[in-house]
Design a protein around this motif. Sequence first.
Motif, PDB file in Angstrom:
ATOM      1  N   ASP A 236       0.742  -1.219   0.073  1.00 39.22           N
ATOM      2  CA  ASP A 236      -0.029   0.014  -0.140  1.00 39.22           C
ATOM      3  C   ASP A 236       0.977   1.261   0.110  1.00 39.22           C
ATOM      4  O   ASP A 236       0.651   2.263  -0.671  1.00 39.22           O
ATOM      5  N   ARG A 237       1.940   1.141   0.609  1.00 38.52           N
ATOM      6  CA  ARG A 237       2.999   2.655   0.749  1.00 38.52           C
ATOM      7  C   ARG A 237       3.414   2.595  -0.522  1.00 38.52           C
ATOM      8  O   ARG A 237       3.509   3.812  -0.851  1.00 38.52           O
ATOM      9  N   LEU A 238       3.800   1.431  -1.410  1.00 39.64           N
ATOM     10  CA  LEU A 238       4.658   1.748  -2.478  1.00 39.64           C
ATOM     11  C   LEU A 238       3.648   2.035  -3.441  1.00 39.64           C
ATOM     12  O   LEU A 238       3.994   3.032  -4.452  1.00 39.64           O
ATOM     13  N   ARG A 239       2.157   1.672  -3.478  1.00 42.44           N
ATOM     14  CA  ARG A 239       1.188   2.212  -4.346  1.00 42.44           C
ATOM     15  C   ARG A 239       1.034   3.681  -4.381  1.00 42.44           C
ATOM     16  O   ARG A 239       0.573   4.254  -5.091  1.00 42.44           O
ATOM     17  N   THR A 240       1.091   4.236  -3.061  1.00 41.47           N
ATOM     18  CA  THR A 240       0.801   5.612  -2.785  1.00 41.47           C
ATOM     19  C   THR A 240       1.957   6.452  -3.236  1.00 41.47           C
ATOM     20  O   THR A 240       1.889   7.690  -3.577  1.00 41.47           O
ATOM     21  N   GLN A 241       3.105   5.725  -3.562  1.00 45.99           N
ATOM     22  CA  GLN A 241       4.338   6.526  -4.132  1.00 45.99           C
ATOM     23  C   GLN A 241       4.599   6.404  -5.479  1.00 45.99           C
ATOM     24  O   GLN A 241       5.447   6.885  -6.090  1.00 45.99           O
ATOM     25  N   THR A 242       3.555   5.878  -6.325  1.00 45.42           N
ATOM     26  CA  THR A 242       3.610   5.806  -7.838  1.00 45.42           C
ATOM     27  C   THR A 242       2.495   6.325  -8.392  1.00 45.42           C
ATOM     28  O   THR A 242       1.429   6.964  -7.816  1.00 45.42           O
TER      29      THR A 242
END
Length: 242
Positions: A236-242
């Motif tokens: 989820d954190r990675l998704r918000t950074q893309t």
Amino acid sequence: MKKVDTFRALHRNRLQDDPLVLPGPWDAVSARVYEEAGFPALATPSAGIAAALGHEDGSTPADEMFAAVTRICGAVEIPVSADVEGGYGLAPKELVERLLEAGAVGCNLEDSEHGLLKDPHRHADWLAEVRYAAGDRLFVNARVDTFSYGDGNPERAIERAALYVAAGADCVYPIGAPVDVLPLLRSGIQGPLNVFGRLDGEGPSPTELGELGATRVTFGPGLQRAAARTLREAADRLRTQT
């Protein structure tokens, strides 16, 4: 000393506040993590392995389960006990042979099938056949499902446990037993007592379970599910950074 002897010795003469804590690996990576963390032995969870392989709990084909256990045992030097559910319909001799071929030093065997308790006398007879086939080569943990699929009466659990110990079980596992009945189970059951430990902070710690009577503590698929939640948070954190 053989691994099975090492594993058996880990259950002996434990202090009341120092139960044997057995994390449940679901693959080679998790097994290595637990070994590197300093745990002396491991106990695979059938539900955790099922999830890792994409199956529902209780529906993993025997060949896939034994292959997973083989990979886990081969990944570490410490002893590994394997949860093989109800034995997959295998004859005791074949079940023992497959466990030994996989590298396991012990097994967890359930006394229920499809959510129904087995006849305890027939199950005890089957356990005795497993014990005979295994000799001293496997540590047999007999799960008692009275609290999961029976009436939850601790006396019935103690009666089942007595039959299984008499049949040669090395340890008894009354899964799902309420914390407040653990002292009663401890007083009524001979030999090592396996207790389910929770990882959500809602239940007693392993030390507290030991004080209540646990010889050893296992966690079922709890660690695998915790790892999955951590992975989801990272995703989820990675998704918000893309």
